[in-house]
Design an enzyme around this catalytic site. Structure first.
Site, PDB file in Angstrom:
ATOM      1  N   HIS A 121      65.409  44.163 -12.731  1.00  0.00           N
ATOM      2  CA  HIS A 121      65.219  42.809 -13.280  1.00  0.00           C
ATOM      3  C   HIS A 121      66.387  42.383 -14.170  1.00  0.00           C
ATOM      4  CE1 HIS A 121      60.592  43.294 -12.583  1.00  0.00           C
ATOM      5  NE2 HIS A 121      61.251  43.069 -11.468  1.00  0.00           N
ATOM      6  N   GLU A 220      47.015  53.472 -20.640  1.00  0.00           N
ATOM      7  CA  GLU A 220      45.768  53.136 -19.934  1.00  0.00           C
ATOM      8  C   GLU A 220      46.038  53.117 -18.434  1.00  0.00           C
ATOM      9  OE1 GLU A 220      44.975  49.279 -21.677  1.00  0.00           O
ATOM     10  OE2 GLU A 220      46.051  48.293 -20.043  1.00  0.00           O
TER      11      GLU A 220
HETATM   12  C1  BJW Z   1      52.632  52.252 -22.578  1.00  0.00           C
HETATM   13  C2  BJW Z   1      52.906  52.285 -23.891  1.00  0.00           C
HETATM   14  C3  BJW Z   1      53.423  53.541 -24.317  1.00  0.00           C
HETATM   15  C4  BJW Z   1      52.185  50.280 -23.574  1.00  0.00           C
HETATM   16  N1  BJW Z   1      53.569  54.520 -23.407  1.00  0.00           N
HETATM   17  N2  BJW Z   1      52.725  53.138 -21.623  1.00  0.00           N
HETATM   18  C5  BJW Z   1      54.024  40.625  -3.416  1.00  0.00           C
HETATM   19  C6  BJW Z   1      52.697  40.409  -3.751  1.00  0.00           C
HETATM   20  C7  BJW Z   1      52.362  39.472  -4.750  1.00  0.00           C
HETATM   21  C8  BJW Z   1      53.333  38.724  -5.401  1.00  0.00           C
HETATM   22  C9  BJW Z   1      54.652  38.937  -5.061  1.00  0.00           C
HETATM   23  C10 BJW Z   1      54.969  39.872  -4.088  1.00  0.00           C
HETATM   24  N3  BJW Z   1      56.333  39.896  -3.976  1.00  0.00           N
HETATM   25  C11 BJW Z   1      56.861  38.993  -4.838  1.00  0.00           C
HETATM   26  C12 BJW Z   1      55.850  38.395  -5.506  1.00  0.00           C
HETATM   27  C13 BJW Z   1      56.029  37.334  -6.535  1.00  0.00           C
HETATM   28  C14 BJW Z   1      56.396  37.843  -7.899  1.00  0.00           C
HETATM   29  C15 BJW Z   1      55.222  38.695  -8.411  1.00  0.00           C
HETATM   30  O1  BJW Z   1      55.255  39.904  -8.419  1.00  0.00           O
HETATM   31  N4  BJW Z   1      54.178  38.058  -8.887  1.00  0.00           N
HETATM   32  C16 BJW Z   1      52.990  38.767  -9.375  1.00  0.00           C
HETATM   33  C17 BJW Z   1      52.966  38.725 -10.921  1.00  0.00           C
HETATM   34  C18 BJW Z   1      51.782  38.138  -8.769  1.00  0.00           C
HETATM   35  N5  BJW Z   1      57.645  38.588  -7.880  1.00  0.00           N
HETATM   36  C19 BJW Z   1      58.807  37.967  -7.994  1.00  0.00           C
HETATM   37  O2  BJW Z   1      58.886  36.744  -8.102  1.00  0.00           O
HETATM   38  C20 BJW Z   1      60.070  38.811  -7.955  1.00  0.00           C
HETATM   39  N6  BJW Z   1      60.998  38.247  -7.025  1.00  0.00           N
HETATM   40  C21 BJW Z   1      60.849  38.361  -5.716  1.00  0.00           C
HETATM   41  O3  BJW Z   1      59.987  39.059  -5.221  1.00  0.00           O
HETATM   42  O4  BJW Z   1      61.768  37.651  -4.999  1.00  0.00           O
HETATM   43  C22 BJW Z   1      61.628  37.552  -3.589  1.00  0.00           C
HETATM   44  C23 BJW Z   1      62.582  36.495  -3.082  1.00  0.00           C
HETATM   45  C24 BJW Z   1      63.112  36.646  -1.819  1.00  0.00           C
HETATM   46  C25 BJW Z   1      63.971  35.682  -1.325  1.00  0.00           C
HETATM   47  C26 BJW Z   1      64.333  34.589  -2.104  1.00  0.00           C
HETATM   48  C27 BJW Z   1      63.811  34.440  -3.373  1.00  0.00           C
HETATM   49  C28 BJW Z   1      62.931  35.402  -3.864  1.00  0.00           C
HETATM   50  C29 BJW Z   1      60.792  38.763  -9.304  1.00  0.00           C
HETATM   51  C30 BJW Z   1      60.021  39.387 -10.405  1.00  0.00           C
HETATM   52  C31 BJW Z   1      60.765  39.159 -11.730  1.00  0.00           C
HETATM   53  C32 BJW Z   1      59.976  39.677 -12.923  1.00  0.00           C
HETATM   54  N7  BJW Z   1      60.618  39.216 -14.124  1.00  0.00           N
HETATM   55  C33 BJW Z   1      60.075  39.639 -15.406  1.00  0.00           C
HETATM   56  C34 BJW Z   1      60.880  38.906 -16.514  1.00  0.00           C
HETATM   57  C35 BJW Z   1      62.273  39.540 -16.672  1.00  0.00           C
HETATM   58  C36 BJW Z   1      63.084  38.839 -17.696  1.00  0.00           C
HETATM   59  C37 BJW Z   1      62.569  39.014 -19.096  1.00  0.00           C
HETATM   60  O5  BJW Z   1      62.593  40.144 -19.621  1.00  0.00           O
HETATM   61  O6  BJW Z   1      62.167  38.006 -19.699  1.00  0.00           O
HETATM   62  O7  BJW Z   1      60.184  41.072 -15.544  1.00  0.00           O
HETATM   63  S1  BJW Z   1      58.334  39.364 -15.562  1.00  0.00           S
HETATM   64  C38 BJW Z   1      57.998  40.783 -16.540  1.00  0.00           C
HETATM   65  O8  BJW Z   1      57.081  41.663 -15.834  1.00  0.00           O
HETATM   66  C39 BJW Z   1      59.341  41.539 -16.635  1.00  0.00           C
HETATM   67  C40 BJW Z   1      58.914  42.962 -16.411  1.00  0.00           C
HETATM   68  O9  BJW Z   1      60.006  43.741 -15.960  1.00  0.00           O
HETATM   69  C41 BJW Z   1      57.803  42.831 -15.411  1.00  0.00           C
HETATM   70  C42 BJW Z   1      56.863  44.006 -15.370  1.00  0.00           C
HETATM   71  O10 BJW Z   1      56.187  44.179 -16.581  1.00  0.00           O
HETATM   72  P1  BJW Z   1      55.911  45.640 -17.142  1.00  0.00           P
HETATM   73  O11 BJW Z   1      57.203  46.291 -17.433  1.00  0.00           O
HETATM   74  O12 BJW Z   1      54.997  46.342 -16.253  1.00  0.00           O
HETATM   75  O13 BJW Z   1      55.248  45.313 -18.570  1.00  0.00           O
HETATM   76  P2  BJW Z   1      53.712  44.994 -18.922  1.00  0.00           P
HETATM   77  O14 BJW Z   1      53.705  44.392 -20.276  1.00  0.00           O
HETATM   78  O15 BJW Z   1      53.060  44.254 -17.860  1.00  0.00           O
HETATM   79  O16 BJW Z   1      53.041  46.437 -18.974  1.00  0.00           O
HETATM   80  C43 BJW Z   1      53.335  47.391 -19.993  1.00  0.00           C
HETATM   81  C44 BJW Z   1      52.572  48.658 -19.674  1.00  0.00           C
HETATM   82  O17 BJW Z   1      52.956  49.655 -20.598  1.00  0.00           O
HETATM   83  C45 BJW Z   1      51.044  48.510 -19.791  1.00  0.00           C
HETATM   84  O18 BJW Z   1      50.450  49.070 -18.636  1.00  0.00           O
HETATM   85  C46 BJW Z   1      50.686  49.326 -21.037  1.00  0.00           C
HETATM   86  O19 BJW Z   1      49.416  49.951 -20.935  1.00  0.00           O
HETATM   87  C47 BJW Z   1      51.795  50.334 -21.048  1.00  0.00           C
HETATM   88  N8  BJW Z   1      52.149  50.885 -22.365  1.00  0.00           N
HETATM   89  N9  BJW Z   1      52.639  51.132 -24.530  1.00  0.00           N
HETATM   90  C48 BJW Z   1      53.215  54.307 -22.084  1.00  0.00           C
HETATM   91  N10 BJW Z   1      53.749  53.773 -25.592  1.00  0.00           N
END
Ligand code: BJW
Length: 251
Positions: A121, A220
């Site tokens: 990302h 979790e």
């Molecule tokens: C602990 C802890 C401790 C807490 N120890 N654990 C297929 C199916 C459905 C949808 C899609 C699909 N393919 C694509 C999509 C659409 C979309 C998507 O996924 N949507 C879903 C949400 C429904 N995906 C996209 O749009 C992606 N692009 C794409 O697929 O392009 C295709 C394309 C093709 C051709 C032309 C054009 C496009 C792009 C995704 C971009 C995500 N961007 C973000 C923002 C980044 C910038 C920023 O930082 O502001 O990335 S969103 C945000 O979520 C960020 C993160 O990297 C990402 C994931 O979040 P993460 O890291 O999992 O964090 P949390 O907060 O959700 O979870 C934290 C976890 O830690 C929790 O579980 C806690 O329990 C745990 N935790 N403390 C261990 N101490």
């Protein structure tokens, strides 16, 4: 003595693995003081992602979005890698091949010393011009302090953070490298991610389909917990060092 939160099988598998692949998310940086996205005290409890994390929001109010990322960049630069990042870097020295595939944009794996890091990302520390794609240089964001949107000194295009917003393509080659690592891994760890954002969340499943032993490390159960071989419940900064220690005892 407290019981270890993982099976004996996991460190044994890690100790004899040729290739370990690790997918990380915001949870791995939580203990460094960097907020996650979707937890109760996460970024999106305070800010609406629709207003800040997509290209339309950026074009509507570039200055607001640039300012938000500038603030997050300052936080990420101030904070330091924690014991979880350090343990993953140490794991890299214990196995022949270790690929860290991260969704994080905070640069902390690189600063901890992990050698092979695939950024899915992007990376907050970089910005570029939306028009001519020139990478921003120090000083190019100074306009923000004056209350103006930051623009490219060469073509006047808007400067944006080098991160991937919803609906945008992942960086060229990143998903290919991540998919190859998942397919080739003997052990796959999914650490600190809610596993709801695709295509990243599909990687543990790819690894499992190709025969890897897949474990999740999280405080979790995540969206993919039912699909993995083992769920290790606990903080990444505590469980990962314990896991590496257990591997060292076997090796
Ligand atoms: C602990 C802890 C401790 C807490 N120890 N654990 C297929 C199916 C459905 C949808 C899609 C699909 N393919 C694509 C999509 C659409 C979309 C998507 O996924 N949507 C879903 C949400 C429904 N995906 C996209 O749009 C992606 N692009 C794409 O697929 O392009 C295709 C394309 C093709 C051709 C032309 C054009 C496009 C792009 C995704 C971009 C995500 N961007 C973000 C923002 C980044 C910038 C920023 O930082 O502001 O990335 S969103 C945000 O979520 C960020 C993160 O990297 C990402 C994931 O979040 P993460 O890291 O999992 O964090 P949390 O907060 O959700 O979870 C934290 C976890 O830690 C929790 O579980 C806690 O329990 C745990 N935790 N403390 C261990 N101490």
């Amino acid at each position: 003595m407290t019981a270890q939160p993982f099976s004996d099988e996991l460190p044994r598998r890690l100790a004899r693995a040729e290739h370990v692949a690790v997918l990380t998310g915001a949870g791995v940086s939580a203990e460094s003081g960097i907020p996650t996205f979707r937890d109760e005290d996460g970024l999106w409890e305070q800010f609406d992602p629709k207003e800040l994390a997509n290209v339309e929001a950026f074009l509507d109010n570039p200055q607001l979005v640039q300012g938000w990322y500038d603030h997050r960049r300052d936080i990420a630069t101030e904070k330091t890698p924690n014991d979880g990042h350090e343990a993953l870097a140490a794991l890299g020295d214990l196995v022949p091949t270790c690929t860290v595939v991260t969704q994080n944009v905070d640069n902390l794996h690189q600063r901890a010393g992990s050698e092979t890091v695939v950024e899915l990302h992007g990376n907050l520390t970089r910005s570029y011009c939306m028009e001519c794609e020139r990478e921003a240089r120090p000083g190019d964001l100074d306009a923000l302090a004056e209350g103006d949107a930051a623009r490219c000194p060469e073509c006047d295009g808007l400067i944006r953070p080098d991160v991937v917003w919803f609906g945008e393509r992942l960086p060229e080659g990143a998903m290919e490298r991540a998919g190859a690592a998942a397919s080739d891994a003997d052990v796959f760890l999914s650490v600190g991610t809610s596993a709801v954002v695709y295509p990243a969340a599909g990687l543990p499943v790819t690894a499992k389909e190709h025969g890897a032993y897949v474990a999740e490390v999280n405080v979790e159960r995540s969206a993919i917990a039912d699909a993995v071989d083992e769920v290790v419940l606990g903080k990444a900064g505590e469980t990962l060092p314990a896991l590496v220690e257990a591997m060292r005892r076997i090796a």
